[in-house]
Structures are given as C-alpha cells and as structure tokens.
Design a protein around this motif. Structure first.
Motif, mmCIF file in Angstrom:
data_model
loop_
_atom_site.group_PDB
_atom_site.id
_atom_site.type_symbol
_atom_site.label_atom_id
_atom_site.label_comp_id
_atom_site.label_asym_id
_atom_site.label_seq_id
_atom_site.Cartn_x
_atom_site.Cartn_y
_atom_site.Cartn_z
ATOM 1 N N SER A 1 5.080 -0.499 4.632
ATOM 2 C CA SER A 1 4.824 -1.783 3.988
ATOM 3 C C SER A 1 6.171 -2.395 3.613
ATOM 4 O O SER A 1 6.990 -1.737 2.961
ATOM 5 N N TYR A 2 6.398 -3.629 4.032
ATOM 6 C CA TYR A 2 7.677 -4.285 3.796
ATOM 7 C C TYR A 2 7.565 -5.348 2.705
ATOM 8 O O TYR A 2 6.591 -6.105 2.665
ATOM 9 N N VAL A 3 8.578 -5.398 1.864
ATOM 10 C CA VAL A 3 8.839 -6.573 1.049
ATOM 11 C C VAL A 3 10.090 -7.208 1.635
ATOM 12 O O VAL A 3 11.172 -6.615 1.582
ATOM 13 N N GLN B 1 5.239 -15.947 10.223
ATOM 14 C CA GLN B 1 4.180 -15.020 10.597
ATOM 15 C C GLN B 1 4.253 -14.658 12.076
ATOM 16 O O GLN B 1 4.048 -13.494 12.445
ATOM 17 N N ASN C 1 4.132 -5.213 8.769
ATOM 18 C CA ASN C 1 3.269 -5.295 7.583
ATOM 19 C C ASN C 1 4.060 -5.808 6.381
ATOM 20 O O ASN C 1 4.457 -5.048 5.489
ATOM 21 N N VAL C 2 4.308 -7.131 6.357
ATOM 22 C CA VAL C 2 5.021 -7.759 5.245
ATOM 23 C C VAL C 2 4.002 -8.068 4.149
ATOM 24 O O VAL C 2 3.177 -8.973 4.293
ATOM 25 N N VAL C 3 4.065 -7.328 3.051
ATOM 26 C CA VAL C 3 3.076 -7.477 1.984
ATOM 27 C C VAL C 3 3.530 -8.451 0.911
ATOM 28 O O VAL C 3 2.705 -9.041 0.206
ATOM 29 N N LYS C 4 4.831 -8.628 0.761
ATOM 30 C CA LYS C 4 5.386 -9.609 -0.168
ATOM 31 C C LYS C 4 6.704 -10.121 0.397
ATOM 32 O O LYS C 4 7.336 -9.454 1.233
ATOM 33 N N ALA D 1 2.742 -14.734 1.671
ATOM 34 C CA ALA D 1 3.094 -13.538 0.899
ATOM 35 C C ALA D 1 4.274 -13.757 -0.036
ATOM 36 O O ALA D 1 4.757 -12.810 -0.661
ATOM 37 N N THR E 1 6.094 -14.336 -3.249
ATOM 38 C CA THR E 1 5.706 -14.168 -4.651
ATOM 39 C C THR E 1 6.870 -14.355 -5.616
ATOM 40 O O THR E 1 6.720 -14.165 -6.822
ATOM 41 N N ARG F 1 11.034 4.112 1.843
ATOM 42 C CA ARG F 1 10.047 3.292 1.141
ATOM 43 C C ARG F 1 10.711 2.462 0.031
ATOM 44 O O ARG F 1 10.369 1.301 -0.197
ATOM 45 N N HIS G 1 10.502 -1.478 0.339
ATOM 46 C CA HIS G 1 9.438 -1.991 -0.518
ATOM 47 C C HIS G 1 9.740 -1.895 -2.012
ATOM 48 O O HIS G 1 9.863 -2.906 -2.710
#
Length: 304
Positions: free
Chosen positions: A26-28, A61, A68-71, A101, A103, A290, A294
């Motif tokens: 999961s990437y920020v 996008q 998987n860019v979550v933020k 995403a 924030t 991680r 993230h």
C-alpha cells in the motif's frame, strides 16, 4: 558506517528471509503535483512542452494504474506569487473531494514576504494544509534561505504546526543544513534526495545529506531523481547509490516515498520509478519497506 545502516538495510539472514514473501504494497504517494490548465496555469509550463498539459487526478490514476495508492499528498506547483492563495484553495478542495486519494496539501508561499503571516495564518487553520514549500533553485540565489526574514517565516511555520519542504540545488545543501539547525522547532522534509548529481561525484552530496540527517527535525523524501535520467541510457544501479545513502543517513523511520508525478515523466513513467525503487530496496526488511512506502508519510504529514 552510519549508525542506522544495519538497522535499515538488515544485513542478517533472518531479515533477508523476512523480506521474502510480502503482502501487497500500500503506497502513500507523498509528492503529487496536480494542475488543471482550465483553472490554473503555472507560468513555468510555457517553457516545458513535455509537461505543458493537464495533470489532473484522472491522469494520475492512469499513470499509477495497478499501484495501490491509498493516500496522496498534493505538492505545490510553483505558481506565480499572486496565485498562491488560489492554488491553496484548489488544493484544499482536492483534499475534500472523496473521489481522489489526496488527504493533505503542501501549499506554496514566500516565507520572506512582508505579508507572509497574514497569508499563512488563516490557511494554517484548515486541517488539509500540512506544510509549505518554496522552490529554492532556478533563479533563487545561494544563501536565500538564510536571510533573516526567510528564517522568521520558517519559524512562523513551526509555531503554526506546519512543516517546510526543502527543494534546492545540491550545491546549496549546506544552506539547508544551517537552516534546519537554526530553526529546530520547525519540521523539514528534504525533497528529491537533495537533488544529487546523479551521474557525477556524490562525495559532497553525501557529506551534506549526513549533516542534514543528523538533525531530528528533518526527514528525507526519496523522490524526484528519476527526472535526472532524461536523455540517458540508465539502469537501476545508477540510482541505487543515492537511494541507499538516503536510507542509511535517515534511518527507517525518517524516509518516505514520493512519486513526483508528472515531473518524474521527464525521465521515465511513474510506474518505472516505482519499479526501479522496488528493485533497489527489495532486500531490506519488509517492515522498513512498509515504513518507506506508507507509514512514515502518514506520520510526517499527519494524514487521516
């Protein structure tokens, strides 16, 4: 050997085994530039036809498809000073839009301006605003960030709970070191690995990064360097010494990934940068990867 080197790189058989089978990443993305030319046109785009096009979330996008860019964190785009407030409002609007995403926002501003306090104080009240950046390369002279009024502006950011992203020439990193030492109560993020001479002598860059990393109020952003491969034949090994030194100098809890899209496309697509970085860091413990991808960005930019 830097004190954090073994801790980060995990030179043990057990660490190597733990880095083997990973869960999906999961990437920020802590460094995303967004602009819609129908609403705001950074003046420097006119001189850069490769980037003179819309860079909206929809384009991001597509560029990050399969990642998987979550933020994500919006990074200011070096607009003209009279457009700073307009850009800040657009960035806040992006942060409030649930269709993307983003924030948190690092907005633009001029810490040395006479009206800086009047500009930043109202914006700092918005929880979407996490920090500020002024690009300190190009026409900005060496030593600019050490002027008393600039230092006062950076000190003001700290008093408001905001950070400052350092983006400057590698030759000016000694100025950055003096600044972070002078203003210990403001948090700093060193963008783009300090803009190293990627294909040149890294000796001075390493020394200056080490000095900056010795200060607890600074973190390092592993970003931006892919743009420097523009027009060259290159391999991940060309980027590896810079990436590894950043990890060693700052340690596992003070490094964060940034895509630098769309500026990264001057050198390679975003997905190529992500794949290259993954190749370089694949042998470090999964826990530390991680943090890089993230956890650290969540903490540093206070994302919710």
């Amino acid at each position: 050997m830097a004190p954090n080197r073994r801790e980060f790189l995990g030179w043990t058989a057990a660490a190597a085994l733990s880095a083997g089978a990973d869960a999906p990443v999961s990437y920020v993305d802590s460094h995303v530039h967004i602009w819609d030319l129908d609403r705001l046109r950074p003046p420097w785009l006119a001189g850069d036809p490769q980037l003179d096009h819309n860079a909206r979330w929809s384009e991001y996008q597509k560029a990050s498809a399969g990642v998987n860019v979550v933020k994500a964190v919006y990074l200011e785009v070096d607009v003209a000073p009279h457009q700073h407030e307009q850009e800040a409002r657009l960035a806040i609007e992006l942060c409030r839009d649930p269709s993307n995403a983003i924030t948190g926002a690092v907005i633009g501003g001029r810490p040395a301006a006479e009206d800086f306090a009047a500009y930043i104080e109202p914006l700092a009240k918005d929880p979407a605003v996490k920090g500020l950046r002024q690009v300190l390369h190009g026409a900005t002279p060496a030593g600019y960030c050490l002027q008393p009024r600039f230092v006062d502006g950076i000190r003001k950011l700290g008093s408001l709970g905001l950070s400052f992203d350092l983006c400057m020439r590698h030759a000016d990193l000694p100025d950055a070191a003096k600044l972070v030492e002078t203003v210990p109560d403001t948090a700093f993020i060193l963008d783009h690995c300090g803009n190293p001479p990627l294909f040149g002598d890294l000796t001075a860059w390493k020394r200056d990064v080490d000095r900056i990393a010795a200060r607890p109020n600074v973190v390092g952003k592993v970003s931006g360097i892919i743009a420097s491969v523009k027009g060259r034949t290159w391999h991940s090994d060309d980027l590896a010494p810079v990436i590894r030194h950043m990890l060693e100098a700052f340690g596992p809890d003070r490094v964060l990934f940034g895509g630098d899209w769309p500026v990264c496309t001057l050198g390679a697509p975003l997905q190529t940068w992500i794949t290259t970085l993954a190749q370089v860091v694949k042998h470090i413990p999964a826990e530390n990867r991680r943090k890089l991808y993230h956890d650290n960005a969540i903490r540093v930019y206070r994302l919710t």
